[in-house]
Design a protein around this motif. Sequence first.
Motif, mmCIF file in Angstrom:
data_model
loop_
_atom_site.group_PDB
_atom_site.id
_atom_site.type_symbol
_atom_site.label_atom_id
_atom_site.label_comp_id
_atom_site.label_asym_id
_atom_site.label_seq_id
_atom_site.Cartn_x
_atom_site.Cartn_y
_atom_site.Cartn_z
ATOM 1 N N LEU A 225 0.828 -1.204 0.000
ATOM 2 C CA LEU A 225 0.000 0.000 0.000
ATOM 3 C C LEU A 225 0.865 1.258 0.000
ATOM 4 C CD1 LEU A 225 -2.856 -1.073 2.419
ATOM 5 C CD2 LEU A 225 -3.054 -0.588 -0.025
ATOM 6 N N ASP A 226 1.968 1.253 0.749
ATOM 7 C CA ASP A 226 2.893 2.390 0.732
ATOM 8 C C ASP A 226 3.427 2.622 -0.679
ATOM 9 O OD1 ASP A 226 2.609 2.888 3.434
ATOM 10 O OD2 ASP A 226 4.471 1.867 4.000
ATOM 11 N N GLN A 227 3.800 1.546 -1.350
ATOM 12 C CA GLN A 227 4.333 1.672 -2.706
ATOM 13 C C GLN A 227 3.262 2.164 -3.670
ATOM 14 O OE1 GLN A 227 5.932 -2.226 -3.460
ATOM 15 N NE2 GLN A 227 7.866 -1.749 -2.451
ATOM 16 N N LEU A 228 2.048 1.674 -3.526
ATOM 17 C CA LEU A 228 0.949 2.105 -4.381
ATOM 18 C C LEU A 228 0.658 3.589 -4.189
ATOM 19 C CD1 LEU A 228 -1.170 1.302 -6.437
ATOM 20 C CD2 LEU A 228 -2.646 0.603 -4.541
ATOM 21 N N GLU A 229 0.674 4.058 -2.953
ATOM 22 C CA GLU A 229 0.453 5.486 -2.682
ATOM 23 C C GLU A 229 1.549 6.331 -3.309
ATOM 24 O OE1 GLU A 229 0.142 5.756 1.543
ATOM 25 O OE2 GLU A 229 -1.866 4.899 1.587
ATOM 26 N N LEU A 230 2.776 5.870 -3.243
ATOM 27 C CA LEU A 230 3.891 6.585 -3.856
ATOM 28 C C LEU A 230 3.672 6.716 -5.363
ATOM 29 C CD1 LEU A 230 6.791 7.747 -4.036
ATOM 30 C CD2 LEU A 230 7.593 5.393 -4.103
ATOM 31 N N ILE A 231 3.307 5.631 -6.001
ATOM 32 C CA ILE A 231 3.065 5.661 -7.444
ATOM 33 C C ILE A 231 1.926 6.613 -7.787
ATOM 34 C CG2 ILE A 231 2.248 4.259 -9.388
ATOM 35 C CD1 ILE A 231 3.789 1.898 -8.040
ATOM 36 N N GLU A 232 0.869 6.590 -6.998
ATOM 37 C CA GLU A 232 -0.270 7.469 -7.268
ATOM 38 C C GLU A 232 0.116 8.941 -7.129
ATOM 39 O OE1 GLU A 232 -3.107 5.890 -4.501
ATOM 40 O OE2 GLU A 232 -3.799 4.360 -5.902
ATOM 41 N N ARG A 233 0.923 9.272 -6.128
ATOM 42 C CA ARG A 233 1.365 10.675 -5.964
ATOM 43 C C ARG A 233 2.222 11.106 -7.143
ATOM 44 N NH1 ARG A 233 2.054 8.895 -0.522
ATOM 45 N NH2 ARG A 233 4.285 8.655 -0.862
ATOM 46 N N LEU A 234 3.090 10.230 -7.610
ATOM 47 C CA LEU A 234 3.939 10.560 -8.756
ATOM 48 C C LEU A 234 3.109 10.688 -10.032
ATOM 49 C CD1 LEU A 234 7.020 8.320 -7.987
ATOM 50 C CD2 LEU A 234 6.875 10.807 -7.819
ATOM 51 N N GLU A 235 2.113 9.843 -10.187
ATOM 52 C CA GLU A 235 1.253 9.936 -11.367
ATOM 53 C C GLU A 235 0.521 11.275 -11.423
ATOM 54 O OE1 GLU A 235 0.071 5.280 -12.277
ATOM 55 O OE2 GLU A 235 -1.200 6.451 -10.929
ATOM 56 N N MET A 236 0.121 11.786 -10.274
ATOM 57 C CA MET A 236 -0.572 13.082 -10.252
ATOM 58 C C MET A 236 0.338 14.191 -10.766
ATOM 59 S SD MET A 236 -2.915 12.917 -6.752
ATOM 60 C CE MET A 236 -1.701 13.823 -5.890
ATOM 61 N N VAL A 237 1.621 14.140 -10.435
ATOM 62 C CA VAL A 237 2.556 15.174 -10.875
ATOM 63 C C VAL A 237 2.878 15.004 -12.352
ATOM 64 C CG1 VAL A 237 4.847 16.148 -10.509
ATOM 65 C CG2 VAL A 237 3.529 15.364 -8.557
ATOM 66 N N VAL A 238 2.989 13.776 -12.813
ATOM 67 C CA VAL A 238 3.346 13.504 -14.203
ATOM 68 C C VAL A 238 2.277 14.009 -15.166
ATOM 69 C CG1 VAL A 238 3.715 11.628 -15.864
ATOM 70 C CG2 VAL A 238 4.839 11.563 -13.650
ATOM 71 N N GLU A 239 1.023 14.026 -14.733
ATOM 72 C CA GLU A 239 -0.069 14.460 -15.606
ATOM 73 C C GLU A 239 0.147 15.870 -16.161
ATOM 74 O OE1 GLU A 239 -3.722 13.987 -13.467
ATOM 75 O OE2 GLU A 239 -3.589 11.811 -13.506
ATOM 76 N N ASP A 240 0.867 16.708 -15.432
ATOM 77 C CA ASP A 240 1.117 18.081 -15.873
ATOM 78 C C ASP A 240 2.236 18.174 -16.909
ATOM 79 O OD1 ASP A 240 -0.830 18.902 -14.093
ATOM 80 O OD2 ASP A 240 0.616 19.320 -12.501
ATOM 81 N N ASN A 241 2.934 17.060 -17.165
ATOM 82 C CA ASN A 241 4.058 17.035 -18.108
ATOM 83 C C ASN A 241 5.126 18.065 -17.759
ATOM 84 O OD1 ASN A 241 3.030 14.938 -19.719
ATOM 85 N ND2 ASN A 241 1.743 16.385 -20.833
ATOM 86 N N ASN A 242 5.316 18.302 -16.470
ATOM 87 C CA ASN A 242 6.320 19.255 -16.003
ATOM 88 C C ASN A 242 7.447 18.469 -15.342
ATOM 89 O OD1 ASN A 242 7.858 21.144 -14.653
ATOM 90 N ND2 ASN A 242 6.110 22.307 -13.886
ATOM 91 N N ILE A 243 8.560 18.319 -16.054
ATOM 92 C CA ILE A 243 9.661 17.495 -15.565
ATOM 93 C C ILE A 243 10.247 18.042 -14.269
ATOM 94 C CG2 ILE A 243 11.481 18.604 -16.915
ATOM 95 C CD1 ILE A 243 11.170 14.840 -16.232
ATOM 96 N N GLU A 244 10.256 19.344 -14.111
ATOM 97 C CA GLU A 244 10.789 19.930 -12.873
ATOM 98 C C GLU A 244 9.903 19.587 -11.680
ATOM 99 O OE1 GLU A 244 13.793 21.253 -12.416
ATOM 100 O OE2 GLU A 244 14.091 20.743 -14.528
ATOM 101 N N ALA A 245 8.597 19.586 -11.877
ATOM 102 C CA ALA A 245 7.676 19.208 -10.803
ATOM 103 C C ALA A 245 7.864 17.743 -10.437
ATOM 104 C CB ALA A 245 6.237 19.480 -11.215
ATOM 105 N N VAL A 246 8.102 16.914 -11.441
ATOM 106 C CA VAL A 246 8.339 15.491 -11.194
ATOM 107 C C VAL A 246 9.627 15.310 -10.395
ATOM 108 C CG1 VAL A 246 8.814 13.258 -12.272
ATOM 109 C CG2 VAL A 246 7.058 14.765 -13.235
ATOM 110 N N LYS A 247 10.673 16.022 -10.772
ATOM 111 C CA LYS A 247 11.942 15.930 -10.050
ATOM 112 C C LYS A 247 11.784 16.371 -8.595
ATOM 113 C CE LYS A 247 15.081 16.584 -13.965
ATOM 114 N NZ LYS A 247 16.095 17.468 -14.542
#
Length: 58
Positions: A13-35
């Motif tokens: 569940l911890d890993q799934l939450e991490l992936i979900e948080r990263l997916e939310m940032v990736v949706e904006d296509n902003n590499i700096e936000a992802v970093k």
Amino acid sequence: MPNNEKEYNGYLLDQLELIERLEMVVEDNNIEAVKKQLALEKKFVERKLYQKPPIESE
């Protein structure tokens, strides 16, 4: 190493939450936000990883 199924599910569940948080940032296509988000997530993991062990009786 997890001791039982409940503990293992907690790790998943911890890993799934991490992936979900990263997916939310990736949706904006902003590499700096992802970093920035990756750096924050790394800090959270390190905080858990480097906790001092509990005080043991001698």
